[in-house]
Design a protein around this motif. Structure first.
Motif, PDB file in Angstrom:
ATOM      1  N   GLY A 175       0.839  -1.201   0.000  1.00 46.27           N
ATOM      2  CA  GLY A 175       0.000   0.000   0.000  1.00 46.27           C
ATOM      3  C   GLY A 175       0.871   1.246   0.000  1.00 46.27           C
ATOM      4  N   GLU A 230      -4.239   7.465  -1.898  1.00 45.84           N
ATOM      5  CA  GLU A 230      -3.664   6.195  -1.482  1.00 45.84           C
ATOM      6  C   GLU A 230      -4.135   5.074  -2.387  1.00 45.84           C
ATOM      7  N   ASP A 262      -3.152  -1.922  -0.438  1.00 43.34           N
ATOM      8  CA  ASP A 262      -3.657  -2.461   0.839  1.00 43.34           C
ATOM      9  C   ASP A 262      -3.670  -1.373   1.900  1.00 43.34           C
ATOM     10  N   VAL A 263      -4.598  -0.450   1.735  1.00 41.37           N
ATOM     11  CA  VAL A 263      -4.619   0.713   2.624  1.00 41.37           C
ATOM     12  C   VAL A 263      -5.497   0.488   3.850  1.00 41.37           C
TER      13      VAL A 263
END
Ligand code: GLU
Length: 341
Positions: free
Chosen positions: A67, A79, A82-83
């Motif tokens: 992320g 963003e 994988d936030v």
């Protein structure tokens, strides 16, 4: 394991890419979006590095997690990846605890009690060569970090811990809490840190009970964060100590720039010099795969990806940060010749 060379992995020639220089603002939001997306796509398939396992629970992390989050001092953010994944903050907590301690006792006293140099040895010391990795005395490696934790205001362990948890939460702009599974796993395997704490105490360089200081430090490293939380925390350091999302002054401006100075010299373990050479911004990495970088006056970049290089720095994180530091104009040392009329 062969040491990864960022330069080998990044064949583009920055002299030919018209990199933005280090002054001014971040590029426009649509440009940031395009560049961050490009960095994500470029490095998500990289399979180099290994997930940390010396703290048993960390080995459960997926090597494919990746992320990236950028937060400008205006509070605008972008963003990708994988936030929403929560991971333990680990060593990325260290500069923020150092900042809180500087704010509480003054950065001059913090320097006296913790040290702020990369090795702490004279220029011609043979000992520095022998002991560099384990004996660096600054608040971003374990010995100095535990000493910093021991200096957190409060008469009891509970008060010190609450001060740290609350302070780190104010950096993040939301209440952070401990990942109990990480805390239990790390507490059961942190004999080395307990040893360091007792050794420091014997030298008069720890400022609270060694077992309790180690425990508070372990909790601090076990705080759960997302990559966005890390970017907001770092953006606070890019913004004179004021959280750009909440508007709260978490630490003073003078503290902020001194914390960044120590991050620049010591944030990436024994590869801090390589990091500064290639990327040119204060940074801090942690063994769960987080890296924060701070571009003073502009904003921050945080990456999260668990596979690490032999020094303990996220491989994809370093690659994406290098790529983006060039394109977002983060490198503090980057200049272009002035036009001559
Ligand atoms: N809690 C970890 C330790 O003390 C942090 C290490 C790191 O992130 O570098 O070993």
């Amino acid at each position: 394991m062969t040491k990864l060379s960022m330069h080998e992995q990044l064949p583009f020639d920055e002299d030919a890419t018209a990199s933005p220089v280090s002054t001014g603002d971040l590029p426009r939001p649509d440009e940031v979006r395009a560049m961050v997306t490009e960095a994500y796509e470029r490095y998500r398939a990289n399979v180099d590095g290994h997930v940390a396992d010396y703290i048993p629970v960390l080995a459960k992390a997926s090597p494919s997690w990746f992320g990236i989050s950028v937060v400008g001092v205006s509070g605008k953010s972008f963003e990708i990846g994988d936030v929403a994944t929560t991971f333990s903050i680990q060593s990325v907590s260290k500069p923020f605890v150092f900042a809180l301690v500087c704010d509480a006792i003054g950065y001059e006293e913090a320097r006296q009690r913790l040290g702020v140099n990369s090795t702490g040895f004279p220029f011609d010391s043979l000992m520095a060569v022998e002991l560099n990795v384990d004996r660096t005395m600054n608040p971003l490696v374990n010995a100095g970090a535990m000493a910093a934790t021991s200096l957190a205001p409060g008469a009891t362990a509970a008060e010190k811990w609450e001060r740290i948890r609350d302070g780190l939460s104010r950096f993040a702009g939301r209440e952070l809490s401990v990942d109990e599974e990480v805390y239990v796993s790390e507490s059961a395997t942190n004999l080395r840190n307990q040893g360091i704490a007792h050794l420091l105490e014997s030298y008069g360089r720890l400022y609270f009970d060694p077992d309790q200081a180690t425990d508070i430090y372990t909790r601090q490293c076990s705080l759960g964060v997302t990559v966005h939380d890390l970017a907001v925390m770092a953006a606070t350091l890019a913004n004179g100590g004021v959280n750009p999302l909440t508007g709260e002054e978490v630490v003073g401006r003078g503290v902020c720039r001194r914390v960044l100075a120590v991050m620049a010299t010591a944030g990436l373990y024994e590869l801090s010099g390589d990091w500064l050479y290639e990327i040119g911004v204060p940074g801090k990495s942690g063994v769960s795969g987080g890296i924060v970088t701070v571009s003073p006056g502009k904003g921050s970049l945080a990456t999260f990806s668990p596979p690490l290089d032999p020094a303990g720095n996220s491989v994809r994180g370093q690659l994406a940060t290098k790529y983006l530091a060039e394109r977002l104009g983060l490198n503090l040392f980057s200049s272009a010749a002035a036009s001559r009329d």
